[in-house]
Design a protein around this motif. Structure first.
Motif, PDB file in Angstrom:
ATOM      1  N   TYR A  95      -8.473   0.219  13.202  1.00  0.00           N
ATOM      2  CA  TYR A  95      -8.108   0.388  11.795  1.00  0.00           C
ATOM      3  C   TYR A  95      -6.730  -0.192  11.459  1.00  0.00           C
ATOM      4  O   TYR A  95      -6.370  -0.266  10.283  1.00  0.00           O
ATOM      5  N   PHE A  96      -5.968  -0.585  12.456  1.00  0.00           N
ATOM      6  CA  PHE A  96      -4.620  -1.088  12.191  1.00  0.00           C
ATOM      7  C   PHE A  96      -4.624  -2.320  11.279  1.00  0.00           C
ATOM      8  O   PHE A  96      -3.732  -2.447  10.430  1.00  0.00           O
ATOM      9  N   PRO A  97      -5.596  -3.263  11.427  1.00  0.00           N
ATOM     10  CA  PRO A  97      -5.560  -4.432  10.542  1.00  0.00           C
ATOM     11  C   PRO A  97      -5.645  -4.091   9.061  1.00  0.00           C
ATOM     12  O   PRO A  97      -4.929  -4.690   8.242  1.00  0.00           O
ATOM     13  N   GLU A  98      -6.493  -3.106   8.661  1.00  0.00           N
ATOM     14  CA  GLU A  98      -6.553  -2.781   7.236  1.00  0.00           C
ATOM     15  C   GLU A  98      -5.321  -2.014   6.780  1.00  0.00           C
ATOM     16  O   GLU A  98      -4.881  -2.148   5.634  1.00  0.00           O
ATOM     17  N   LEU A  99      -4.729  -1.228   7.680  1.00  0.00           N
ATOM     18  CA  LEU A  99      -3.478  -0.570   7.323  1.00  0.00           C
ATOM     19  C   LEU A  99      -2.360  -1.595   7.151  1.00  0.00           C
ATOM     20  O   LEU A  99      -1.558  -1.515   6.212  1.00  0.00           O
ATOM     21  N   ASP A 100      -2.304  -2.575   8.061  1.00  0.00           N
ATOM     22  CA  ASP A 100      -1.317  -3.639   7.931  1.00  0.00           C
ATOM     23  C   ASP A 100      -1.512  -4.409   6.622  1.00  0.00           C
ATOM     24  O   ASP A 100      -0.542  -4.714   5.913  1.00  0.00           O
ATOM     25  N   ALA A 101      -2.773  -4.742   6.324  1.00  0.00           N
ATOM     26  CA  ALA A 101      -3.055  -5.513   5.107  1.00  0.00           C
ATOM     27  C   ALA A 101      -2.694  -4.715   3.860  1.00  0.00           C
ATOM     28  O   ALA A 101      -2.118  -5.251   2.907  1.00  0.00           O
ATOM     29  N   ALA A 102      -3.031  -3.415   3.855  1.00  0.00           N
ATOM     30  CA  ALA A 102      -2.701  -2.577   2.701  1.00  0.00           C
ATOM     31  C   ALA A 102      -1.192  -2.499   2.502  1.00  0.00           C
ATOM     32  O   ALA A 102      -0.684  -2.611   1.377  1.00  0.00           O
ATOM     33  N   ALA A 103      -0.451  -2.316   3.595  1.00  0.00           N
ATOM     34  CA  ALA A 103       1.004  -2.234   3.491  1.00  0.00           C
ATOM     35  C   ALA A 103       1.593  -3.537   2.973  1.00  0.00           C
ATOM     36  O   ALA A 103       2.546  -3.536   2.183  1.00  0.00           O
ATOM     37  N   SER A 104       1.018  -4.661   3.396  1.00  0.00           N
ATOM     38  CA  SER A 104       1.500  -5.954   2.920  1.00  0.00           C
ATOM     39  C   SER A 104       1.251  -6.123   1.421  1.00  0.00           C
ATOM     40  O   SER A 104       2.115  -6.621   0.682  1.00  0.00           O
ATOM     41  N   ILE A 105       0.085  -5.692   0.962  1.00  0.00           N
ATOM     42  CA  ILE A 105      -0.215  -5.758  -0.471  1.00  0.00           C
ATOM     43  C   ILE A 105       0.766  -4.885  -1.262  1.00  0.00           C
ATOM     44  O   ILE A 105       1.322  -5.299  -2.289  1.00  0.00           O
ATOM     45  N   ILE A 106       0.989  -3.675  -0.758  1.00  0.00           N
ATOM     46  CA  ILE A 106       1.848  -2.721  -1.464  1.00  0.00           C
ATOM     47  C   ILE A 106       3.290  -3.219  -1.530  1.00  0.00           C
ATOM     48  O   ILE A 106       3.944  -3.152  -2.586  1.00  0.00           O
ATOM     49  N   ARG A 107       3.780  -3.740  -0.417  1.00  0.00           N
ATOM     50  CA  ARG A 107       5.179  -4.152  -0.354  1.00  0.00           C
ATOM     51  C   ARG A 107       5.381  -5.602  -0.830  1.00  0.00           C
ATOM     52  O   ARG A 107       6.169  -5.867  -1.737  1.00  0.00           O
ATOM     53  N   ASP A 108       4.665  -6.529  -0.211  1.00  0.00           N
ATOM     54  CA  ASP A 108       4.935  -7.950  -0.459  1.00  0.00           C
ATOM     55  C   ASP A 108       4.307  -8.442  -1.759  1.00  0.00           C
ATOM     56  O   ASP A 108       4.941  -9.182  -2.516  1.00  0.00           O
ATOM     57  N   GLN A 109       3.073  -8.031  -2.022  1.00  0.00           N
ATOM     58  CA  GLN A 109       2.397  -8.511  -3.228  1.00  0.00           C
ATOM     59  C   GLN A 109       2.835  -7.748  -4.467  1.00  0.00           C
ATOM     60  O   GLN A 109       3.108  -8.342  -5.512  1.00  0.00           O
ATOM     61  N   ASP A 110       2.907  -6.415  -4.343  1.00  0.00           N
ATOM     62  CA  ASP A 110       3.220  -5.594  -5.517  1.00  0.00           C
ATOM     63  C   ASP A 110       4.700  -5.218  -5.616  1.00  0.00           C
ATOM     64  O   ASP A 110       5.120  -4.625  -6.613  1.00  0.00           O
TER      65      ASP A 110
END
Length: 362
Positions: A95-110
């Motif tokens: 599950y780490f890849p989706e957690l990493d991706a979500a964190a990237s969206i939250i921080r880097d994208q948003d």
């Protein structure tokens, strides 16, 4: 992002995770932005046989200026595809890849500067392991663990020798169904079709869960053992649990006043193993998902969470009303004994709030 099934201000984004032995894999990130954003965000991670539906939890955060995100993990809820085995994994690190991706969206994208992760049950175990694995990357700023799954709620024989046998079996037959039947009582205490106040999709969150498979159980035990040896989570952690557990297979009113899924004594025992800054808070009358408890209990849960966030994370915006208001709790712990609660276990005595700044468990 696309409009989410919750409607209104909710939207979702699909995270493509490639393929596994069953075919295509994806996760789903649900988002609800704050009306007056403060650069802070929370990521909610659900438990086993679960998905995000707790809109009142999102209300709590967005009213305080937090952008709210919830991740339906691969093979759960919105992310469950027809060809997949529900809720299955071989290792929690999957599950780490989706957690990493979500964190990237939250921080880097948003563009959010502060990230709190709010994990429930199995999601609490997963969030702690992920926070430990990413501790040097400054991805998260705090953890709120709501009744985390830190040990099996079973006798020693099942937790040790039998679990070890299942782990060996899982290497050859990971999809083998283990003869463990979950009680329907917790679901009955929640859903409006039974004795609860919450409406959710029983196909995604069945009353008796999904079949427990050898590979999943081995993954859980591996993750729990890793935590019990001692993690090094370096951000503030709030671990919240009920004061009591009950084990019943048919309906009893005790299920409305206690954790009917896990043993809360395990949560208290293993809390110091998560990191050096862990606050343990106990709620009399709390259900397994504390935010789905009765109105008076969940008001206390949100009040304590509000206070902890204000103390340990970025300064809070002006105070807002909690998502529920109710009269003082009419069911103190003595009411449980008065009802003749069967098979109820009380965790070791602890003050309402316990902070362990340097406590570790080997």
């Amino acid at each position: 992002m696309e409009p989410d099934l919750l409607g209104g201000a909710y939207e979702y984004q699909t995270i493509d995770l490639g393929h596994d032995d069953e075919g295509p894999v994806l996760a789903t990130l649900v988002r609800r932005g704050a009306d007056h954003p403060t650069g802070r965000a929370v990521l909610y991670v659900h438990g086993f046989a679960d998905y995000f539906f707790q809109a009142h939890l999102a209300d709590f955060y967005v009213e305080r200026g937090w952008d709210f995100y919830a991740l339906d993990l691969r093979k759960y809820g919105r992310s469950l595809l027809p060809h997949q085995t529900p809720n299955f994994c071989r290792d929690l690190r999957e599950y780490f890849p989706e957690l990493d991706a979500a964190a990237s969206i939250i921080r880097d994208q948003d563009g959010n500067r502060t990230l709190l992760v709010n994990g429930h049950s199995t999601g609490g175990l997963l969030a702690a392991l992920w926070a430990d694995a990413r501790r040097d990357e400054a991805i998260i700023d705090g953890l709120f663990l709501n009744s985390p799954f830190l040990d099996l709620n079973a006798p020693w024989l099942a937790r040790r020798p039998l679990a070890a046998a299942v782990a060996r079996l899982a290497r050859r037959m990971p999809y083998l169904v283990v003869p463990i039947t979950l009680s329907p009582v917790y679901g009955q205490s929640l859903h409006t079709d039974h004795r609860g106040e919450w409406s959710y999709d029983l196909a995604w969150k069945p009353l008796v869960g999904f079949p427990v498979r050898a590979g999943w159980l081995a993954a859980i035990r591996q993750g729990q053992r890793r935590l019990q040896r001692g993690l090094d989570v370096r951000v503030p952690v709030l671990l919240a649990a009920s004061t009591r557990s009950c084990r019943v297979n048919t309906w009893h009113e005790s299920a409305t006043l206690a954790d009917s899924v896990l043993n809360v004594a395990d949560m208290a025992r293993w809390a110091p193993a998560i990191g050096r800054h862990v606050t343990l808070v106990r709620f009399d009358g709390g259900l397994h998902d504390l935010t789905l408890s009765g109105p008076a209990v969940r008001e206390r849960v949100f009040s304590e969470l509000d206070r902890w966030v204000g103390a340990f994370l970025a300064p809070a915006p002006p105070a807002a009303a909690t998502p529920t208001s109710a009269p003082p709790d009419p069911t103190p712990s003595s009411a449980l004994e008065a009802q003749g609660v069967p098979d109820v276990r009380t965790a070791p005595d602890a003050p309402p709030t316990q902070t362990a700044p340097d406590a570790r468990t080997a």
